[in-house]
Design a protein around this motif. Structure first.
Motif, PDB file in Angstrom:
ATOM      1  N   GLY A   1       0.808  -1.205   0.000  1.00 33.53           N
ATOM      2  CA  GLY A   1       0.000   0.000   0.000  1.00 33.53           C
ATOM      3  C   GLY A   1       0.841   1.253   0.000  1.00 33.53           C
ATOM      4  N   ARG A   2       2.042   1.159  -0.554  1.00 37.25           N
ATOM      5  CA  ARG A   2       2.957   2.297  -0.659  1.00 37.25           C
ATOM      6  C   ARG A   2       3.395   2.475  -2.107  1.00 37.25           C
ATOM      7  NH1 ARG A   2       1.603   2.214   3.939  1.00 37.25           N
ATOM      8  NH2 ARG A   2       2.800   2.588   5.843  1.00 37.25           N
ATOM      9  N   GLU A   3       3.449   3.719  -2.573  1.00 35.06           N
ATOM     10  CA  GLU A   3       4.110   3.959  -3.840  1.00 35.06           C
ATOM     11  C   GLU A   3       5.570   3.544  -3.709  1.00 35.06           C
ATOM     12  OE1 GLU A   3       0.438   6.212  -4.237  1.00 35.06           O
ATOM     13  OE2 GLU A   3       1.834   5.900  -2.598  1.00 35.06           O
ATOM     14  N   VAL A   4       6.116   2.942  -4.743  1.00 35.41           N
ATOM     15  CA  VAL A   4       7.515   2.522  -4.740  1.00 35.41           C
ATOM     16  C   VAL A   4       8.269   3.350  -5.783  1.00 35.41           C
ATOM     17  CG1 VAL A   4       9.134   0.637  -5.178  1.00 35.41           C
ATOM     18  CG2 VAL A   4       6.999   0.183  -3.962  1.00 35.41           C
ATOM     19  N   VAL A   5       9.250   4.101  -5.326  1.00 33.74           N
ATOM     20  CA  VAL A   5      10.086   4.895  -6.219  1.00 33.74           C
ATOM     21  C   VAL A   5      11.289   4.039  -6.593  1.00 33.74           C
ATOM     22  CG1 VAL A   5      11.348   7.047  -6.535  1.00 33.74           C
ATOM     23  CG2 VAL A   5       9.344   6.987  -5.026  1.00 33.74           C
ATOM     24  N   VAL A   6      11.406   3.718  -7.874  1.00 37.20           N
ATOM     25  CA  VAL A   6      12.419   2.784  -8.360  1.00 37.20           C
ATOM     26  C   VAL A   6      13.590   3.567  -8.936  1.00 37.20           C
ATOM     27  CG1 VAL A   6      12.883   0.860  -9.912  1.00 37.20           C
ATOM     28  CG2 VAL A   6      10.597   1.127  -8.896  1.00 37.20           C
ATOM     29  N   SER A   7      14.772   3.332  -8.387  1.00 37.81           N
ATOM     30  CA  SER A   7      15.986   3.991  -8.874  1.00 37.81           C
ATOM     31  C   SER A   7      17.001   2.921  -9.248  1.00 37.81           C
ATOM     32  CB  SER A   7      16.571   4.911  -7.791  1.00 37.81           C
ATOM     33  OG  SER A   7      17.776   5.502  -8.229  1.00 37.81           O
ATOM     34  N   THR A   8      17.372   2.882 -10.530  1.00 41.72           N
ATOM     35  CA  THR A   8      18.341   1.895 -10.997  1.00 41.72           C
ATOM     36  C   THR A   8      19.550   2.600 -11.597  1.00 41.72           C
ATOM     37  OG1 THR A   8      17.490   1.714 -13.260  1.00 41.72           O
ATOM     38  CG2 THR A   8      16.434   0.352 -11.576  1.00 41.72           C
ATOM     39  N   LEU A   9      20.624   1.846 -11.718  1.00 39.03           N
ATOM     40  CA  LEU A   9      21.854   2.422 -12.251  1.00 39.03           C
ATOM     41  C   LEU A   9      21.720   2.767 -13.728  1.00 39.03           C
ATOM     42  CD1 LEU A   9      24.739   3.100 -11.299  1.00 39.03           C
ATOM     43  CD2 LEU A   9      25.445   0.879 -12.178  1.00 39.03           C
ATOM     44  N   ASN A  10      21.090   1.860 -14.487  1.00 37.69           N
ATOM     45  CA  ASN A  10      20.985   2.144 -15.921  1.00 37.69           C
ATOM     46  C   ASN A  10      19.795   1.477 -16.609  1.00 37.69           C
ATOM     47  OD1 ASN A  10      21.869  -0.477 -15.926  1.00 37.69           O
ATOM     48  ND2 ASN A  10      23.756  -0.106 -17.051  1.00 37.69           N
TER      49      ASN A  10
END
Length: 517
Positions: A428-437
């Motif tokens: 029930g949480r927005e997930v902020v996705v941060s990847t290297l590339n």
């Protein structure tokens, strides 16, 4: 009663292999979820009442096909690594086939066999060395009506429902008397799941604005002396672009900047040059940087993969160290024994040390000195309790920091994005996705992806994320459904050997008459 026609051995081998491909086709990036359900139903039909030896052999072949299709991307670490992983994972499928072959002898097999699937996924996610449960049945439901169940029963429960509906199909074919009731029940699971997806969410009063950075890096530099510096240099450069957009566009004031896992490949606290790059970034941003960092471990020649909150004035603050490490990727089991005998393992580098406690970092920002950010680092996404702890520990938002550099261009990044989507719906949480590339963006609580980047490009996104405080039922339940399925499967399997021998013997005689092994 389930009966199979007589099939030549060669045909049986082809059928077993084909079932594995069908089941795997529902996983990302293919996403053909009806194929998975068809494959699961055929698996039950094909293994029904078989003797343990043939059941294990055919199940092993099914597992080889399914895992070769879905997780052979690990072979980028070396062909032998991919072969070894696929060959080992297929053992679980052999065991599952043996269990299914016994459970089909029991009256309530349509309810028991789905529990066996959950038990297999649970055990393979723990044994050995923390396990590798990357392609669960529940993940195939992300783009179909049953996804509404994620918030209530989690991926474990959805795996059960996928197998339940698949086995209901087998039951409908084999039992003419109760066909309508079973069909109605299966349809109800779909309909109710779709309705649950329409449940309104509370409108949050507070939001935070985040600049999400995808630094990108020259993959051919990996392992060279220049690689560690170029990753952080690129993170600084892309942060500058994000700041320019934030200050010249129609965006709210930034609250912090998010960097991915391994954005600093050298300890940013102890290494002067790396520290300078992070400090410059924070000074320019005038807001904290949430740094994905490789840090020196508590013992000599060790390391830790960490999420580090870096304030522009106060410097490094609270941090979280990754708990679930990749065996033979971040650490070497039995290192003292294996390393001298397998020199290739030296490529892994320093031994990683797991952290402890929930992935929640105290992240004070202007106007909210008590902000708690839940963080999940890459491979940890595969572990339910680790992911749920980001909410149990008080995380008001969740960030997912990953280094996808090694597996770029394979099935791994889209599979990982699906798991991010599942976690957003479960927690029930927005997930902020941060990847290297690759594949940076934001996932909302409905599992929808927005602001997605492309692979192998430097990019940034500015996202506004609501703060949430609810705890979904799936998080409350945690691992209990999995343990219950495991216990149920063990008891049912044992009971299958204690039931009336006359009926069991008649089944064996019938199958032998039809020429079935």
């Amino acid at each position: 009663m389930i009966y199979r026609p007589q099939l030549p051995v060669v045909v049986s081998l082809l059928v077993a292999f084909g079932i594995g491909l069908l089941i795997g086709t529902g996983q990302a990036p293919m996403g053909v979820w009806p194929a998975t359900m068809l494959g699961v139903g055929l698996f039950t039909w094909f293994m029904a009442h078989r003797r343990p030896g043939p059941a294990f052999g055919y199940g092993y072949l099914t597992g080889l096909a399914m895992n070769t299709l879905t997780v052979s991307w690990v072979s980028v670490l070396g062909v032998w690594v991919g072969v070894a992983l696929v060959a080992f994972l297929a053992l679980w499928w052999g065991l599952l086939a043996v269990v299914v072959s016994r459970l089909t002898r029991l009256r309530f097999w349509p309810l028991l066999i789905p529990a066996a699937w959950v038990a297999m996924e649970f055990a393979s996610g723990k044994i050995p060395f923390g396990g590798f449960s990357w392609t669960r049945l529940g993940y195939t439901a992300i783009d179909q009506p049953m996804s509404g169940w994620f918030a209530y029963v989690g991926v474990t429960g959805v795996s059960y429902l996928v197998a339940l509906v698949a086995n209901a199909g087998v039951f409908v074919v084999t039992d003419q008397r109760r066909r309508l009731r079973v069909l109605a029940g299966a349809l109800a699971i779909f309909v109710l799941g779709g309705l649950l997806n329409l449940t309104p969410h509370a409108d949050p009063e507070t939001r935070v604005s985040i600049a999400v950075v995808q630094p990108n890096v020259n993959r051919h530099e990996h392992g060279t002396a220049s690689y560690a510096r170029s990753v952080t240099n690129n993170a600084l450069s892309e942060t500058i672009f994000a700041l320019a957009e934030a200050r010249t566009g129609e965006h709210p004031q930034l609250d912090f900047v998010l960097w991915p896992e391994n954005a600093t490949d050298v300890d940013p606290i102890e290494d002067p040059e790396t520290r300078r790059l992070v400090e410059v970034s924070a000074h320019l941003a005038q807001v904290p940087i949430f740094v994905g960092a490789v840090m020196n471990g508590p013992e000599p020649d060790t390391r830790q993969t960490s999420s580090l909150w870096w304030h522009p004035l106060e410097g490094p603050g609270d941090m979280y160290h990754k708990r679930d490490l990749v065996p033979f990727g971040e650490w070497i089991p039995f290192r003292e024994v294996l390393l001298p005998r397998l020199p290739i393992l030296r490529q892994i580098g320093r031994q990683s040390i797991p952290g402890e406690g929930p992935g929640v970092v105290h992240a004070p920002i202007q106007g909210n000195p008590h902000l708690q950010v839940g963080t999940i680092i890459c491979f940890e996404l595969a572990y339910d309790d680790t992911s749920y702890d980001a909410v149990r520990g008080g995380g008001e938002i969740i960030v997912s920091q990953s280094n996808t550099n090694t597996y770029g261009g394979t099935f791994q990044p889209p599979q990982q994005l699906v798991i991010n989507r599942v976690r957003a719906m479960e927690t029930g949480r927005e997930v902020v996705v941060s990847t290297l590339n690759s594949l940076t963006g934001i996932v909302d609580t409905r599992g929808r992806v927005d602001e997605l980047t492309d692979e192998f490009e430097a990019a940034s996104r500015i996202v506004t994320v609501p703060l949430r405080y609810n705890t979904n039922l799936a998080v409350h339940l945690g691992a209990w459904p999995a343990w219950a399925s495991l216990l149920t499967t063990l008891l049912a399997f044992a009971y299958s050997y204690r039931r009336a021998p006359q009926r069991a013997g008649s089944i064996e005689r019938n199958n032998r008459t039809q020429g079935q092994p």
